[in-house]
Design an enzyme around this catalytic site. Structure first.
Site, mmCIF file in Angstrom:
data_model
loop_
_atom_site.group_PDB
_atom_site.id
_atom_site.type_symbol
_atom_site.label_atom_id
_atom_site.label_comp_id
_atom_site.label_asym_id
_atom_site.label_seq_id
_atom_site.Cartn_x
_atom_site.Cartn_y
_atom_site.Cartn_z
ATOM 1 N N SER A 1 0.792 -1.228 0.000
ATOM 2 C CA SER A 1 0.000 0.000 0.000
ATOM 3 C C SER A 1 0.826 1.281 0.000
ATOM 4 C CB SER A 1 -0.994 0.002 1.159
ATOM 5 O OG SER A 1 -0.441 -0.545 2.317
ATOM 6 N N HIS B 1 -5.394 -4.360 -2.377
ATOM 7 C CA HIS B 1 -5.268 -3.392 -3.473
ATOM 8 C C HIS B 1 -5.285 -4.054 -4.847
ATOM 9 C CE1 HIS B 1 -4.567 0.215 -1.119
ATOM 10 N NE2 HIS B 1 -3.800 -0.509 -0.325
ATOM 11 N N LYS C 1 -12.116 -1.319 -1.397
ATOM 12 C CA LYS C 1 -11.266 -0.590 -2.342
ATOM 13 C C LYS C 1 -11.888 -0.673 -3.744
ATOM 14 C CE LYS C 1 -7.559 -0.281 0.809
ATOM 15 N NZ LYS C 1 -6.838 -1.140 1.753
HETATM 16 C C1 LIG Z 1 -6.887 -1.372 3.191
HETATM 17 C C2 LIG Z 1 -6.128 -2.588 3.521
HETATM 18 C C3 LIG Z 1 -6.607 -3.490 4.480
HETATM 19 C C4 LIG Z 1 -7.813 -3.195 5.324
HETATM 20 O O1 LIG Z 1 -9.013 -3.350 4.642
HETATM 21 P P1 LIG Z 1 -10.318 -2.663 5.268
HETATM 22 O O2 LIG Z 1 -11.440 -3.373 4.601
HETATM 23 O O3 LIG Z 1 -10.238 -1.224 4.944
HETATM 24 O O4 LIG Z 1 -10.276 -2.919 6.728
HETATM 25 C C5 LIG Z 1 -5.889 -4.645 4.694
HETATM 26 N N1 LIG Z 1 -4.755 -4.906 4.017
HETATM 27 C C6 LIG Z 1 -4.259 -4.056 3.096
HETATM 28 C C7 LIG Z 1 -3.007 -4.396 2.360
HETATM 29 C C8 LIG Z 1 -4.916 -2.862 2.835
HETATM 30 O O5 LIG Z 1 -4.412 -2.014 1.946
#
Ligand SMILES: *Cc1c(COP(=O)(O)O)cnc(C)c1O
Length: 398
Positions: free
Chosen positions: A183, A211, A240
């Site tokens: 990320s 992602h 996302k």
């Molecule tokens: C955003 C993200 C999460 C968390 O997901 P949510 O549904 O927002 O709790 C977990 N792992 C990674 C790599 C992320 O980028």
């Protein structure tokens, strides 16, 4: 009524946060998560959302959620194992399993809770989890809650991972856990090599495709499809590219049965609302037919990266919607971000300790909904501000 003693103590701790330049505040958005929004009363082009395919504000998702909202009401009012499980949870889980090409899938309230649920329940005492240095906070927290040991390997460094695997004979079972797309760095984990190492050292592979889901691979199935491999456990989020809310785990039927019985973040959590399941279901139907949008997204990514590199910027990562542009100095990165806001562009500065010292950056994300005109404005702003702040040379061409 405020407790003065508590506030004094907390203010002391907050002062330290402020001194290190890491104090965070909320920004209020006044519209749907599109590329153009009003933030804190100002018009901004958002180059930092995770709405990669523009689905969060897609009419078809809104309609699906609305219909089921009227039928099933607002809250699910119970955990999945009591009264919170509806036909929409089931339909969505079947859909996710089909999409990820696994036997089964299980919904969690968020990707965060899915990671914590898997890592805290699956590895046992006497086992070891190998975790990439740059893995997401939810993986780190899951490892902390686990009774197994955690060994960190250098970011996507397969030599380091292999050396650490070689040294792990004393452990009963080995797990390798990695983000699919990282990320903060936009790197794609070398899942093909990780799978090969895992097979030769008898390790299980867990990939967090937060992602990558909807984005990577011909059909948007994620890192597994991108590399043509089948990791043992795939974790993801619906928040996302999917544009909804919630998290999931996809894997074998036995794995899902195990998690349903042992993952505490599944058992002791109220189920996500059926209306949100319906929206996510609609999103997967769209994602399966979004080859064009993914192609468009990839061409936007390449355009931005190439143009910035031509100007003289150092851009990190692989071809993913996460584009980290290195500024270097922390204060310069912060100044850069606020100059961008003056130009009507919202993209945050990322500083230590989130990233290494000297690697402060502007973290851009691009979506398929950004127009060419919006991208032109982004690039000319980077050209202007980069020269102003001496990040790129005066002679740099646009
Ligand atoms: C955003 C993200 C999460 C968390 O997901 P949510 O549904 O927002 O709790 C977990 N792992 C990674 C790599 C992320 O980028």
């Amino acid at each position: 009524m405020a407790n003065v003693k508590m506030d004094e103590w907390l203010n002391g701790r907050l002062d330290k946060t402020k001194e290190s330049g890491l104090h965070r505040q909320l920004k209020t958005m006044h519209s749907a998560p599109c590329s153009k929004v009003v933030i804190n009363g100002r018009n901004q082009l958002v180059f930092s959302s995770n709405n990669y395919l523009g689905l969060a504000n897609d009419e078809r998702l809104v309609y699906a959620a609305e219909t089921i909202l009227h039928e099933f009401g607002v809250g699910s009012s119970g955990s999945r194992l009591t009264t919170g499980h509806t036909e929409w949870h089931q339909k969505l889980e079947n859909k996710i399993a089909a999409f990820k090409q696994t036997e089964a899938a299980l919904l969690f309230s968020s990707g965060y809770l899915a990671n914590v649920g898997v890592l805290s329940s699956l590895p046992e005492k006497g086992d070891v989890v190998f975790s990439d240095q740059l893995n997401h906070a939810s993986i780190i927290d899951g490892c902390r809650l686990s009774r197994a040991d955690t060994i960190i390997y250098n970011h996507v460094d397969m030599k380091d991972l292999e050396e650490k695997l070689k040294d792990s004979d004393s452990y009963r079972r080995r797990f390798i856990v990695t983000d699919g797309v990282f990320s903060m760095d936009g790197t794609i984990a070398p899942l093909d090599q990780i799978m090969t190492l895992a097979r030769s050292y008898g390790a299980f592979v867990i990939v967090d495709d937060a992602h990558a889901t909807g984005v990577l691979g011909e059909n948007g199935r994620g890192t597994s499809e991108y590399f043509g491999v089948s990791p043992d456990i795939v974790i993801g989020t619906l928040s996302k590219a999917v544009g909804a809310e919630g998290g999931f785990v996809a894997g074998s039927r036995v794995l899902i049965d195990f998690l349903l019985n042992h993952a505490r973040t599944f058992i002791f959590q109220t189920a996500i609302p059926p209306s949100i399941c319906a929206a996510a279901y609609a999103a997967f139907e769209i994602i399966e037919h979004s080859k064009e949008k993914r192609r468009l997204l990839l061409s936007r990514i390449k355009q931005i990266k190439n143009s910035l590199e031509k100007m003289g910027y150092t851009v990190k990562g692989d071809d993913t919607p996460i584009i980290p542009v290195i500024i270097g100095d922390t204060y310069k990165a912060v100044a850069f971000a606020s100059r961008l806001q003056e130009e009507g562009i919202y993209a945050p500065a990322i500083r230590p300790p989130t990233v290494a010292i000297g690697e402060s950056r502007i973290r851009l994300t691009v979506t398929a909904d950004h127009s060419l005109k919006e991208i032109d404005h982004l690039l000319s702003s980077f050209h202007l501000i980069g020269k102003e702040l001496n990040v790129i040379s005066e002679a740099a061409l646009l």
